[in-house]
Design an enzyme around this catalytic site. Structure first.
Site, short mmCIF file in Angstrom:
data_model
loop_
_atom_site.label_atom_id
_atom_site.label_comp_id
_atom_site.label_asym_id
_atom_site.label_seq_id
_atom_site.Cartn_x
_atom_site.Cartn_y
_atom_site.Cartn_z
N TYR A 48 10.92 -32.85 -10.09
CA TYR A 48 9.99 -33.31 -11.14
C TYR A 48 8.54 -32.95 -10.87
CZ TYR A 48 9.86 -37.52 -8.09
OH TYR A 48 9.77 -38.39 -7.03
N LYS A 49 8.29 -32.22 -9.80
CA LYS A 49 6.90 -31.81 -9.53
C LYS A 49 6.70 -30.40 -10.09
CE LYS A 49 6.78 -34.76 -5.43
NZ LYS A 49 5.84 -35.79 -5.89
N PHE A 97 5.44 -37.31 4.01
CA PHE A 97 5.62 -38.25 2.90
C PHE A 97 6.48 -39.41 3.40
CE2 PHE A 97 7.42 -39.91 -1.06
CZ PHE A 97 6.24 -40.14 -1.74
N ASP A 153 11.35 -30.25 3.89
CA ASP A 153 11.20 -30.87 2.58
C ASP A 153 10.27 -29.98 1.76
OD1 ASP A 153 10.47 -32.34 0.34
OD2 ASP A 153 10.29 -34.24 1.43
N ARG A 160 -6.89 -36.37 -5.35
CA ARG A 160 -5.93 -35.28 -5.21
C ARG A 160 -5.79 -34.52 -6.53
NH1 ARG A 160 0.45 -35.97 -3.70
NH2 ARG A 160 0.45 -36.79 -5.82
#
Lengths: 421, 421
Positions: free
Chosen positions: A224-225, A130, A199, A380
């Site tokens: 928040y995922k 990312f 991560d 996705r």
């Protein structure tokens, strides 16, 4: 024999995790396949946040730092997160953003290397990591005169050598859903004398993570995922206890001090992971994160992360099978690994043309996934077993099939780019 | 002639800012003199935060990054804050914590000095600066081999010399309420070739600040004190346009990238102040901060910060006068400067014995101030003209007088220390 809607309904009927979807408020008519970008609203959150606003802030005012437990929030939430990622109590704090926390742990890892093995001058990462992770690493490397070496996933083992200070990886790739073998990769890095920073943005709450089992060194992750903590929820940070007190991380704000309310002019770091705090945390967003974490705790009596992982793989298996059975000949190519051991909780499909517009057309039909620009351009889809069922997967694939076969995605309205994609 | 309750009521009756107190939800029976630690709840916040939770997060889900304006929050709120501190549009972002933002700007200031004047190796600050500022500076100085020189306020001019890289000060002192002359101090530092970083934690929203007028270099500030943004609300950062694009601040997360959603592996900083962003911001807490900022915008048609400042000085003048008239002989000593030009929006009183317990006894009576450990131990009272009236000041002093004269503060319950003091 091809899969039918009846098969999917039967899977839902026998799903022991099915009751967990009642923990969420999902909009009518939406199939939400973007929980890997922003988890949905836990049913408990509106009232809990309202209470934090009206009672804790409004009535309690400054007293709530003590009386409402605000002061303990980073540690209390950290202890819950620890149970989801194979860390111990007192080893995790919820705080700041993923990027800020990466800066802290990568600074620490580089400082340990500078002390123990100053000849090691390279940070190795994956080219498709990312981007924020790469940007933070790029900044730290530039400042310290180190080399940031970006390689493809399959070239990581060969890239680890006597110059490697730190291997920094995201456990599950945001673009492809490919998952590293955390234990094997960590072992390979340690054998070559490097430290490893993980991560967990796309794995905490999504796949089984065992930081101690893998003997990892540092980890950070996103609130928040899959932790369902709300938009921009605070992130988290873990440091193996063998490293935690060896370094004063550079964001040495007052919350990382041994006695923050003594207001002494000299810095003295707190014991353990508390020294990875920095400033005051956003209490309202922390409150929502606590509600998100509770949705994962509710799965504990039903088998916890192991049960969630089994269902996640069943959902992504089904999605892959249905896309191949029902959308064949439409130019979609599977990007996510078929091998369970290498798959996170999402499925990514590449398409040469129209990936962005197809995602927009799906969203207009209530099937919310997202687009990641390529090459290759990617559709996705994230699958969160807490609230998704097997019939949802059937319906999502049917909508995808209709979007592709109708050609409606070619309409202008689906081809206008937005600020956030 | 001594001041009477009738005088105070007359002042309230003729106060043009009086209607602004209706913008807040304050608990019945409380006189809140701790808005300098945590501003109270704006009336608009419960509904607005509830909408952000239920509609934006719950219904809009990931789409709200575009449709609810989440993506623009740091810049939109920054533009509002800019109007309160004498900065221009596009020069401020609301983001992260005060400590994290200080790390960014102090890193930038030191990098500019390293480039332009490498012989300058000292950071000068005030020994009684808020500790987190000193801790961040201590960390950066240690890492860069620089000297952190802490002096008393009156010794600052003499401490600035050819070795000074940066002068880092908090505009209004958190312990004493003493205010620096921002323009004069900045000029003195510039004349000696140093850059100046201002912490506006106790001045943004409390006193008139003119960053451009003072020709300041960098500033940061707090969202949860006089900006009424809620517990742990995001902070803000300003960089003078002449410096903004000269440096890549080290917390180079994706939100500071020129094209965050292009997901390119290489870092390219955004233009202007956006490069001082880092990661994703806590949207629910940002929403509350926006409500807090609106309470200050509501003062604009009534004279804005100049009118607020006039009333603030009238309130603190009155408090000082009443304490001296009505609490004389009780061992209280005024710490805050009498000179208006040197006073922020708070009044601090020192007492050799019992300061902590006196504050606790006042809180039990509904008069909420706070305690700061010494020596000298301090009773601290913040005066926010948005919601405090002159009769409130009278009543607060009466409660203080009764606590002192009754000796009730000696009771055990008021002498037990809490985690946050």
């Amino acid at each position: 024999m091809t899969t039918t809607l009846q098969d999917c309904r039967a899977l839902d009927a026998s799903d022991p995790l099915r009751p967990l979807r009642d923990l969420f408020l999902l909009p009518e008519g939406v199939i939400y396949l973007d929980g890997n970008s922003l988890g949905p609203l836990p049913k408990a959150a509106p009232e809990r946040v309202a209470r934090a606003v009206r009672e804790e802030w409004g009535e309690g005012l400054i007293r709530s730092w003590n009386t409402a437990g605000w002061y303990e929030l980073p540690r209390r939430l950290g202890d819950t997160i620890a149970t989801l990622v194979g860390a111990g109590p007192g080893e995790v704090v919820a705080t700041d953003s993923t990027s800020v926390n990466l800066f802290k742990v990568l600074s620490a890892a580089l400082a340990l290397c500078a002390a123990d093995a100053p000849g090691r001058r390279t940070v190795v990462s994956e080219r498709s990591n990312f981007p924020t992770d790469l940007y933070i690493a790029e900044g730290l490397c530039r400042e310290r005169g180190l080399e940031l070496r970006l390689v493809e996933a399959e070239d990581i083992p060969a890239a680890l050598d006597a110059r490697t200070a730190v291997l920094m990886l995201t456990h599950v790739n945001y673009r492809t859903g490919a998952m590293h073998d955390m234990a094997a990769v960590t072992r390979a890095a340690h054998e070559r004398g490097a430290l490893v920073v993980w991560d967990l943005a796309h794995s905490a709450g999504a796949v089984e993570v065992d930081l101690h089992g893998a003997d990892a060194d540092f980890a950070i992750g996103c609130g928040y995922k899959y932790l369902n903590g709300g938009p921009g929820a605070p992130a988290f940070v873990w440091v193996h206890p063998r490293h935690a007190e060896r370094f004063w991380q550079p964001l040495s704000g007052w919350w990382s001090h041994a006695a923050p309310f003594a207001f002494t002019p000299d810095y003295r770091p707190a014991a353990g992971i508390a020294r990875y705090l920095c400033g005051t945390q956003p209490v309202l967003s922390m409150t929502a994160l606590e509600c998100g974490l509770e949705t994962l705790l509710a799965a504990q009596p039903l088998g916890g992360m192991a049960a969630l992982r089994r269902k996640s793989l069943a959902l992504t298996d089904l999605f892959i099978r249905l896309v191949e059975e029902r959308c064949a000949g439409n130019g979609l190519a599977l990007v996510t690994p078929r091998d369970h051991a290498q798959r996170g909780s999402q499925v990514c499909l590449a398409r040469d043309e129209g990936a962005y517009a197809i995602v927009q057309a799906l969203i207009a039909r209530g099937v919310i996934g997202d687009f990641r620009a390529g090459p290759p351009d990617i559709l996705r889809f994230g699958f969160t077993p807490l609230y998704l069922g097997f019939e949802d997967v059937w319906n999502a694939v049917e909508q995808l099939r209709e979007v592709l076969e109708s050609g409606e995605w070619r309409r202008g309205e689906f081809n206008r780019k937005q600020a956030v994609t």
